[in-house]
Design an enzyme around this catalytic site. Structure first.
Site, PDB file in Angstrom:
ATOM      1  N   CYS A  67      30.373   0.747 -38.838  1.00  0.00           N
ATOM      2  CA  CYS A  67      28.987   1.211 -38.796  1.00  0.00           C
ATOM      3  C   CYS A  67      28.551  -0.380 -38.758  1.00  0.00           C
ATOM      4  O   CYS A  67      29.084  -1.264 -38.554  1.00  0.00           O
ATOM      5  CB  CYS A  67      28.476   2.006 -39.896  1.00  0.00           C
ATOM      6  N   GLN A  68      27.056  -0.502 -39.053  1.00  0.00           N
ATOM      7  CA  GLN A  68      26.686  -1.836 -39.225  1.00  0.00           C
ATOM      8  C   GLN A  68      27.253  -2.671 -40.383  1.00  0.00           C
ATOM      9  O   GLN A  68      27.743  -3.913 -40.368  1.00  0.00           O
ATOM     10  CB  GLN A  68      25.187  -1.670 -39.272  1.00  0.00           C
TER      11      GLN A  68
END
Length: 99
Positions: free
Chosen positions: A63-64
């Site tokens: 994810c980020q």
């Protein structure tokens, strides 16, 4: 199985073999840029789409920053998937490329 790998180690693995990379960010985030060959399965609807994932393969979740993928890892692991969370997320990808 639910485990974690650093972005640096993950990057080294990508140079050695083809990995099943799952990006759990929302579609608009994925469209702004993602790790090459990553498939987008947003965490927000993972419960409905997880059947499209191969439960026989090792899945590397990103994810980020690593927080959402950690949540997704815990969820998928509880469903019998073999998952590895990539800590640092896509924010750490550019740094890994420079090594």
């Amino acid at each position: 199985m639910n485990s974690t790998i650093t972005m640096a180690d993950f990057y080294q693995l990508t140079k050695q073999k083809t990995l099943e990379i799952i990006d759990v960010r929302e579609d608009y985030e994925y469209q702004m840029g993602h790790i090459p060959h990553a498939k987008n399965f947003p965490l927000s609807n993972l419960g409905e789409t997880m059947s499209e994932l191969d439960s026989e393969k090792e899945l590397y979740l990103v994810c980020q920053s690593g927080a959402r993928s950690e949540n997704a890892s815990a969820f998928l692991s509880s469903q019998g998937y073999n998952v590895i969370n990539v800590s640092g997320g896509t924010m750490a990808w550019p740094e890994a490329l420079r090594r």
